[in-house]
Design a protein around this motif. Structure first.
Motif, PDB file in Angstrom:
ATOM      1  N   ALA A  95      88.618 -21.271 100.870  1.00  0.00           N
ATOM      2  CA  ALA A  95      88.427 -20.625 102.124  1.00  0.00           C
ATOM      3  C   ALA A  95      87.086 -21.417 102.763  1.00  0.00           C
ATOM      4  O   ALA A  95      87.307 -21.630 104.102  1.00  0.00           O
ATOM      5  N   TYR A  96      86.109 -21.634 101.993  1.00  0.00           N
ATOM      6  CA  TYR A  96      84.975 -22.426 102.522  1.00  0.00           C
ATOM      7  C   TYR A  96      85.664 -23.849 102.994  1.00  0.00           C
ATOM      8  O   TYR A  96      85.361 -24.247 104.108  1.00  0.00           O
ATOM      9  N   TRP A  97      86.336 -24.498 102.318  1.00  0.00           N
ATOM     10  CA  TRP A  97      86.771 -25.875 102.713  1.00  0.00           C
ATOM     11  C   TRP A  97      87.647 -25.805 103.997  1.00  0.00           C
ATOM     12  O   TRP A  97      87.563 -26.480 104.798  1.00  0.00           O
ATOM     13  N   GLU A  98      88.420 -24.688 104.245  1.00  0.00           N
ATOM     14  CA  GLU A  98      89.375 -24.470 105.323  1.00  0.00           C
ATOM     15  C   GLU A  98      88.470 -24.266 106.602  1.00  0.00           C
ATOM     16  O   GLU A  98      88.831 -24.854 107.533  1.00  0.00           O
ATOM     17  N   ALA A  99      87.213 -23.418 106.495  1.00  0.00           N
ATOM     18  CA  ALA A  99      86.717 -23.295 107.351  1.00  0.00           C
ATOM     19  C   ALA A  99      85.796 -24.315 107.832  1.00  0.00           C
ATOM     20  O   ALA A  99      85.678 -24.885 109.174  1.00  0.00           O
ATOM     21  N   GLN A 100      85.331 -25.199 106.770  1.00  0.00           N
ATOM     22  CA  GLN A 100      84.624 -26.784 107.264  1.00  0.00           C
ATOM     23  C   GLN A 100      85.683 -27.628 107.880  1.00  0.00           C
ATOM     24  O   GLN A 100      85.290 -28.120 109.136  1.00  0.00           O
TER      25      GLN A 100
END
Length: 113
Positions: A95-100
């Motif tokens: 989820a963090y990667w997707e947000a970034q």
């Protein structure tokens, strides 16, 4: 991630301990999400891939230089609770990667305008 190890038994023990510690394991998953930009793009952007497994394998490779087949074997030694906690960490890192990724794409669009 795809190599071999000279001492498989010792590496397996390290991988079991590492993957069983969801906090440490998760911190390396976050490092992968931050530092392995192109590998993440390739392996996390296609929803048909087992993204949890990939980011877990990548975390073991980053932390221990552990081949993915050893990581896969280590997974089988974890309790269900340890697996669930590790999967929660994987979901968090993805989820963090997707947000970034979304922020990077938005920044690129601003420059194109």
């Amino acid at each position: 991630m795809w190599g071999k190890t000279d001492n498989r038994d010792a590496m397996l023990q390290q991988a079991i301990e590492f993957t069983g510690d969801h906090v440490r394991y998760g911190s390396f998953m976050m490092m992968v999400a931050n530092e392995w930009r192109y590998s993440c793009e390739h392996n996390l952007s296609f929803l048909g891939h087992n993204r949890r497994a990939w980011i877990g394998h990548a975390a073991c490779a980053l932390a221990l230089h552990c081949p993915e087949d050893v990581t896969r074997e280590a997974w089988g030694y974890l309790t269900q609770q340890q697996q669930d906690l590790a999967n929660d960490q994987a979901d968090r890192a993805i989820a963090y990667w997707e947000a970034q990724r979304g922020q990077r794409n938005m920044s690129m669009r601003l420059f194109d305008a």
